[in-house]
Design a protein around this motif. Structure first.
Motif, short mmCIF file in Angstrom:
data_model
loop_
_atom_site.label_atom_id
_atom_site.label_comp_id
_atom_site.label_asym_id
_atom_site.label_seq_id
_atom_site.Cartn_x
_atom_site.Cartn_y
_atom_site.Cartn_z
N TYR A 188 -31.71 -13.54 36.87
CA TYR A 188 -32.27 -14.06 35.62
C TYR A 188 -33.40 -15.07 35.83
N GLN A 189 -33.87 -15.24 37.04
CA GLN A 189 -34.93 -16.21 37.27
C GLN A 189 -36.24 -15.74 36.64
N ILE A 190 -37.05 -16.69 36.22
CA ILE A 190 -38.37 -16.40 35.66
C ILE A 190 -39.30 -16.15 36.84
N LYS A 191 -39.95 -14.99 36.85
CA LYS A 191 -40.73 -14.59 38.01
C LYS A 191 -42.22 -14.95 37.89
N GLU A 192 -42.75 -14.93 36.70
CA GLU A 192 -44.18 -15.20 36.50
C GLU A 192 -44.40 -16.70 36.27
N ILE A 193 -44.35 -17.49 37.34
CA ILE A 193 -44.50 -18.94 37.18
C ILE A 193 -45.71 -19.50 37.92
N ASP A 194 -46.34 -18.71 38.75
CA ASP A 194 -47.43 -19.21 39.59
C ASP A 194 -48.54 -19.81 38.74
N GLY A 195 -48.96 -20.98 39.15
CA GLY A 195 -50.03 -21.68 38.45
C GLY A 195 -50.52 -22.85 39.26
N GLU A 196 -51.27 -23.73 38.62
CA GLU A 196 -51.88 -24.86 39.32
C GLU A 196 -51.25 -26.20 38.96
N ILE A 197 -50.35 -26.23 38.01
CA ILE A 197 -49.73 -27.49 37.58
C ILE A 197 -48.49 -27.73 38.44
N GLY A 198 -48.42 -28.90 39.03
CA GLY A 198 -47.27 -29.24 39.88
C GLY A 198 -46.17 -29.89 39.05
N ILE A 226 -42.92 -27.84 42.72
CA ILE A 226 -43.25 -26.42 42.57
C ILE A 226 -44.47 -26.32 41.66
N TYR A 227 -45.27 -25.32 41.90
CA TYR A 227 -46.48 -25.12 41.10
C TYR A 227 -46.21 -24.03 40.07
N VAL A 228 -46.48 -24.38 38.80
CA VAL A 228 -46.20 -23.48 37.68
C VAL A 228 -47.43 -23.40 36.78
N ASN A 229 -47.42 -22.42 35.86
CA ASN A 229 -48.50 -22.34 34.88
C ASN A 229 -48.16 -23.21 33.68
N GLN A 230 -49.08 -23.37 32.76
CA GLN A 230 -48.93 -24.30 31.63
C GLN A 230 -47.77 -23.91 30.72
N GLN A 231 -47.62 -22.63 30.46
CA GLN A 231 -46.54 -22.17 29.56
C GLN A 231 -45.17 -22.49 30.15
N VAL A 232 -45.00 -22.23 31.42
CA VAL A 232 -43.72 -22.52 32.09
C VAL A 232 -43.49 -24.03 32.16
N TYR A 233 -44.54 -24.78 32.43
CA TYR A 233 -44.43 -26.23 32.50
C TYR A 233 -43.95 -26.80 31.16
N ASN A 234 -44.53 -26.29 30.06
CA ASN A 234 -44.10 -26.74 28.73
C ASN A 234 -42.63 -26.39 28.47
N ALA A 235 -42.21 -25.21 28.93
CA ALA A 235 -40.81 -24.81 28.74
C ALA A 235 -39.86 -25.69 29.55
N ILE A 236 -40.28 -26.10 30.73
CA ILE A 236 -39.44 -26.99 31.55
C ILE A 236 -39.32 -28.35 30.89
N VAL A 237 -40.44 -28.87 30.42
CA VAL A 237 -40.45 -30.19 29.80
C VAL A 237 -39.62 -30.18 28.51
N SER A 238 -39.70 -29.09 27.74
CA SER A 238 -38.94 -29.02 26.50
C SER A 238 -37.45 -28.81 26.75
N LEU A 295 -36.16 -24.25 30.06
CA LEU A 295 -36.02 -23.75 31.42
C LEU A 295 -35.52 -24.88 32.31
N VAL A 296 -34.73 -24.50 33.31
CA VAL A 296 -34.11 -25.48 34.20
C VAL A 296 -34.31 -25.01 35.64
N VAL A 297 -34.44 -25.97 36.55
CA VAL A 297 -34.60 -25.65 37.97
C VAL A 297 -33.21 -25.42 38.57
N ALA A 298 -33.10 -24.31 39.31
CA ALA A 298 -31.85 -23.98 40.00
C ALA A 298 -32.13 -23.85 41.49
#
Length: 182
Positions: free
Chosen positions: A84-94, A106-118, A121-124
């Motif tokens: 169930y991990q999110i696979k499309e996370i590559d980006g420039e935001i650390g 970890i480096y993620v894109n803006q959409q994933v970063y916003n989801a983590i902050v909200s 999404l959680v780091v496993a």
């Protein structure tokens, strides 16, 4: 022929006759050959040894079963995280997080970063024989995994600690943003 010194003394004293001495000798020899005297003790010792061995075997089997269940649960959790991990996370935001005592990034894109902050999404952490890997999973799955076994979910623990505020905290009215870039 008298083999026992006590029997010889009893014969001399006239308390026992030769016929009785011979009879008791034969009985003793027969008892020794058949083991009738020690048989009850031997059976009791064997029964005790058997029950001790059964108890020991039962305890070992329970311990092995618990270890097997633990391994199975760990394998199931790792499989769920990978599935169930999110696979499309590559980006420039650390995105930085704390794993035990170390700060990881970890480096993620803006959409994933916003989801983590909200918090959606959680780091496993995936611990395998290879180096530790990190994955992003939905919060609902993270809560289920955390209920089963602790140590795999990183972001959920930080969110729960942040949500508990002290009633006497003078800065409770001020919101501290999570998304500050340093």
């Amino acid at each position: 022929m008298v083999k026992n010194a006590l029997q010889a003394q009893l014969l001399k004293a006239g308390l026992v006759d030769a016929k009785q001495a011979k009879k008791t000798n034969k009985q003793n020899q027969h008892a020794k050959k058949t083991g009738q005297n020690d048989q009850q003790q031997l059976q009791a010792e064997l029964a005790k040894a058997k029950s001790d061995k059964q108890a020991k075997d039962h305890a070992l089997n329970q311990e092995k079963q618990q270890q097997l269940e633990q391994k199975s649960l760990m394998a199931n959790i790792i499989q769920m995280i990978k599935q169930y991990q999110i696979k499309e996370i590559d980006g420039e935001i650390g995105y930085q997080f704390i794993d035990e005592t170390k700060i990881k990034k970890i480096y993620v894109n803006q959409q994933v970063y916003n989801a983590i902050v909200s918090g959606s999404l959680v780091v496993a952490k995936i611990t395998t024989p290879q180096p530790t890997q990190y994955a992003l999973i939905p919060q609902a799955l993270a809560e289920r995994i955390e209920a089963k076994m602790t140590g795999y979910i990183i972001g959920l623990q930080q969110q729960q600690q942040d949500q508990t505020t002290d009633e006497e905290d003078p800065y409770a009215d001020y919101v501290i943003p999570d998304d500050l870039m340093w």
